[in-house]
Design a protein around this motif. Structure first.
Motif, PDB file in Angstrom:
ATOM      1  N   VAL A 160       1.929   7.791   1.154  1.00 31.59           N
ATOM      2  CA  VAL A 160       0.666   7.646   0.459  1.00 31.59           C
ATOM      3  C   VAL A 160       0.653   6.087   0.081  1.00 31.59           C
ATOM      4  N   PRO A 161       1.619   5.618  -0.542  1.00 29.54           N
ATOM      5  CA  PRO A 161       1.564   4.269  -0.885  1.00 29.54           C
ATOM      6  C   PRO A 161       1.620   2.964   0.135  1.00 29.54           C
ATOM      7  N   ILE A 162       2.536   3.658   1.241  1.00 36.37           N
ATOM      8  CA  ILE A 162       2.508   2.909   2.629  1.00 36.37           C
ATOM      9  C   ILE A 162       1.130   2.614   3.158  1.00 36.37           C
ATOM     10  N   ILE A 163       0.402   3.878   3.272  1.00 38.73           N
ATOM     11  CA  ILE A 163      -0.943   3.735   3.699  1.00 38.73           C
ATOM     12  C   ILE A 163      -1.972   2.732   2.752  1.00 38.73           C
ATOM     13  N   TRP A 164      -1.559   2.921   1.625  1.00 36.05           N
ATOM     14  CA  TRP A 164      -2.474   2.062   0.474  1.00 36.05           C
ATOM     15  C   TRP A 164      -2.177   0.731   0.898  1.00 36.05           C
ATOM     16  N   ILE A 165      -0.884   0.221   0.806  1.00 36.84           N
ATOM     17  CA  ILE A 165      -0.689  -1.038   0.842  1.00 36.84           C
ATOM     18  C   ILE A 165      -1.447  -1.740   2.423  1.00 36.84           C
ATOM     19  N   ALA A 166      -1.398  -0.960   3.579  1.00 42.71           N
ATOM     20  CA  ALA A 166      -1.990  -1.091   4.681  1.00 42.71           C
ATOM     21  C   ALA A 166      -3.599  -1.626   4.654  1.00 42.71           C
ATOM     22  N   TYR A 167      -3.923  -0.368   3.900  1.00 47.23           N
ATOM     23  CA  TYR A 167      -5.464  -0.530   3.749  1.00 47.23           C
ATOM     24  C   TYR A 167      -5.798  -1.838   2.639  1.00 47.23           C
ATOM     25  N   THR A 168      -4.973  -2.096   1.821  1.00 50.59           N
ATOM     26  CA  THR A 168      -5.134  -3.195   0.674  1.00 50.59           C
ATOM     27  C   THR A 168      -5.160  -4.667   1.551  1.00 50.59           C
ATOM     28  N   LEU A 169      -4.190  -4.741   2.528  1.00 51.04           N
ATOM     29  CA  LEU A 169      -3.903  -5.969   3.192  1.00 51.04           C
ATOM     30  C   LEU A 169      -4.904  -6.255   4.379  1.00 51.04           C
ATOM     31  N   LEU A 170      -5.366  -5.030   4.634  1.00 56.36           N
ATOM     32  CA  LEU A 170      -6.324  -5.138   6.085  1.00 56.36           C
ATOM     33  C   LEU A 170      -7.676  -5.404   5.511  1.00 56.36           C
ATOM     34  N   ARG A 171      -8.014  -4.612   4.223  1.00 57.94           N
ATOM     35  CA  ARG A 171      -9.321  -4.940   3.481  1.00 57.94           C
ATOM     36  C   ARG A 171      -9.547  -5.980   2.687  1.00 57.94           C
ATOM     37  N   GLY A 172      -8.604  -6.748   2.375  1.00 54.18           N
ATOM     38  CA  GLY A 172      -8.679  -7.575   1.279  1.00 54.18           C
ATOM     39  C   GLY A 172      -9.379  -8.900   1.833  1.00 54.18           C
ATOM     40  N   PRO A 173      -9.112  -9.777   3.112  1.00 57.59           N
ATOM     41  CA  PRO A 173      -9.837 -10.690   3.731  1.00 57.59           C
ATOM     42  C   PRO A 173     -11.404 -10.388   4.122  1.00 57.59           C
ATOM     43  N   LEU A 174     -11.734  -9.021   3.945  1.00 58.97           N
ATOM     44  CA  LEU A 174     -12.903  -8.707   4.519  1.00 58.97           C
ATOM     45  C   LEU A 174     -13.932  -8.639   3.428  1.00 58.97           C
ATOM     46  N   VAL A 175     -13.625  -8.647   2.305  1.00 50.41           N
ATOM     47  CA  VAL A 175     -14.349  -8.435   1.032  1.00 50.41           C
ATOM     48  C   VAL A 175     -14.546  -9.667   0.211  1.00 50.41           C
ATOM     49  N   VAL A 176     -15.946  -9.804  -0.072  1.00 51.82           N
ATOM     50  CA  VAL A 176     -16.387 -10.841  -1.015  1.00 51.82           C
ATOM     51  C   VAL A 176     -16.164 -10.393  -2.498  1.00 51.82           C
ATOM     52  N   ASN A 177     -15.294 -11.153  -3.292  1.00 56.15           N
ATOM     53  CA  ASN A 177     -15.095 -10.820  -4.681  1.00 56.15           C
ATOM     54  C   ASN A 177     -16.520 -10.650  -5.144  1.00 56.15           C
ATOM     55  N   PRO A 178     -17.119  -9.619  -5.821  1.00 57.88           N
ATOM     56  CA  PRO A 178     -18.307  -9.609  -6.360  1.00 57.88           C
ATOM     57  C   PRO A 178     -18.170 -10.217  -7.881  1.00 57.88           C
ATOM     58  N   THR A 179     -17.083 -10.578  -8.270  1.00 54.76           N
ATOM     59  CA  THR A 179     -17.186 -10.981  -9.599  1.00 54.76           C
ATOM     60  C   THR A 179     -17.170 -12.679  -9.481  1.00 54.76           C
ATOM     61  N   GLY A 227     -17.092 -14.553  -6.054  1.00 58.91           N
ATOM     62  CA  GLY A 227     -17.943 -14.956  -4.995  1.00 58.91           C
ATOM     63  C   GLY A 227     -16.972 -15.360  -3.954  1.00 58.91           C
ATOM     64  N   VAL A 228     -15.736 -15.495  -4.185  1.00 54.94           N
ATOM     65  CA  VAL A 228     -14.558 -15.873  -3.345  1.00 54.94           C
ATOM     66  C   VAL A 228     -14.392 -14.875  -2.221  1.00 54.94           C
ATOM     67  N   ALA A 229     -14.121 -15.299  -1.046  1.00 54.09           N
ATOM     68  CA  ALA A 229     -14.239 -14.724   0.251  1.00 54.09           C
ATOM     69  C   ALA A 229     -12.895 -13.765   0.582  1.00 54.09           C
ATOM     70  N   PHE A 230     -12.541 -13.339  -0.522  1.00 52.56           N
ATOM     71  CA  PHE A 230     -11.244 -12.310  -0.400  1.00 52.56           C
ATOM     72  C   PHE A 230     -11.151 -11.305  -1.619  1.00 52.56           C
ATOM     73  N   TRP A 231     -10.638 -10.345  -1.607  1.00 51.45           N
ATOM     74  CA  TRP A 231     -10.549  -9.420  -2.855  1.00 51.45           C
ATOM     75  C   TRP A 231      -9.175  -8.545  -2.770  1.00 51.45           C
ATOM     76  N   TYR A 232      -8.191  -8.784  -3.452  1.00 50.23           N
ATOM     77  CA  TYR A 232      -7.233  -7.709  -3.678  1.00 50.23           C
ATOM     78  C   TYR A 232      -6.859  -7.510  -5.130  1.00 50.23           C
TER      79      TYR A 232
END
Length: 237
Positions: free
Chosen positions: A158-177, A179-184
């Motif tokens: 589970v944590p391995i899947i979560w880390i992979a998800y986090t690193l793949l999703r991070g650069p695709l998300v605009v920080n809603p707080t 406005g930076v073009a990534f979110w981790y």
């Protein structure tokens, strides 16, 4: 006091703990959404980000595992004294995840500035109370089942899947707080920080090793407790 009613008493305590953990997660979620609405932030992204925190996921896992154990206990046939394998693995996984959540937060993240949606009482429950309760449960719960050593690999998935998800999703998300073009969710997983990808890789390796070690210890403790109970070293409660 060690009595025959101890399994019932502990099941009730587990139910209360599950309710407390759930209340903390729900309380933080409501405040997060209210803050997002008040500041005209993207709500779908805010919700997805909320459930991308390992802290939230580990606490939900803890609450659900405890609830499953309680339901099993009160619905089980009278001759069954050990939790089913699925419930036992869920409890071992939740114990591992919450223990690491508590250690990482209190050692690495407690000093960081809090967000504008921070709920202090909920924060202490998910980072201190829940990890401590699952740790206590590992040592005192009277119905824990001994798991095979390979269960640690299931817990680690589970944590391995979560880390992979986090690193793949991070650069695709605009920080809603901001406005930076990534979110981790955590600064140590952000490759845009001062340590770059080298720092992230080092943390990922460290986190993976930590999960593997803690999961193995949790499984080992469970096996030793059941063996001790069976041999009479630990008096039955």
């Amino acid at each position: 006091m060690r009595t025959r009613t101890w399994p019932t008493v502990w099941s009730v305590i587990r139910l209360v703990a599950a309710a407390v953990i759930t209340t903390a997660v729900v309380g933080q979620f409501i405040t997060t959404i209210r803050t997002a609405i008040a500041n005209d932030r993207d709500i779908p992204t805010t919700i997805a980000n909320f459930f991308s925190f390992f802290t939230i996921l580990s606490n939900l896992a803890g609450a659900l595992a405890l609830l499953a154990a309680v339901i099993w206990f009160f619905m089980r046939p009278s001759h069954e004294t050990r939790e089913p394998a699925g419930v036992a693995v869920a409890l071992a996984a939740a114990t591992t995840y919450l223990f690491i959540t508590g250690v990482v937060y209190n050692l690495l993240l407690r000093g960081y500035p809090t967000a504008d949606d921070h709920v202090a009482w909920a924060n202490e429950i998910v980072h201190v109370v829940a990890p401590l309760f699952l740790l206590i449960d590992l040592f005192v719960a009277p119905t824990r089942r001994a798991l095979p050593r390979r269960s640690a690999l299931v817990i680690l998935a589970v944590p391995i899947i979560w880390i992979a998800y986090t690193l793949l999703r991070g650069p695709l998300v605009v920080n809603p707080t901001t406005g930076v073009a990534f979110w981790y969710p955590y600064p140590f997983l952000n490759p845009n920080g001062v340590n770059g990808w080298g720092g992230v890789i080092a943390y990922v390796i460290g986190i993976a090793l930590t999960f593997a070690i803690v999961a193995s210890i949790v499984v080992w403790v469970g096996r030793r407790r059941v063996l001790a109970l069976s041999s009479g070293t630990i008096p039955a409660r």
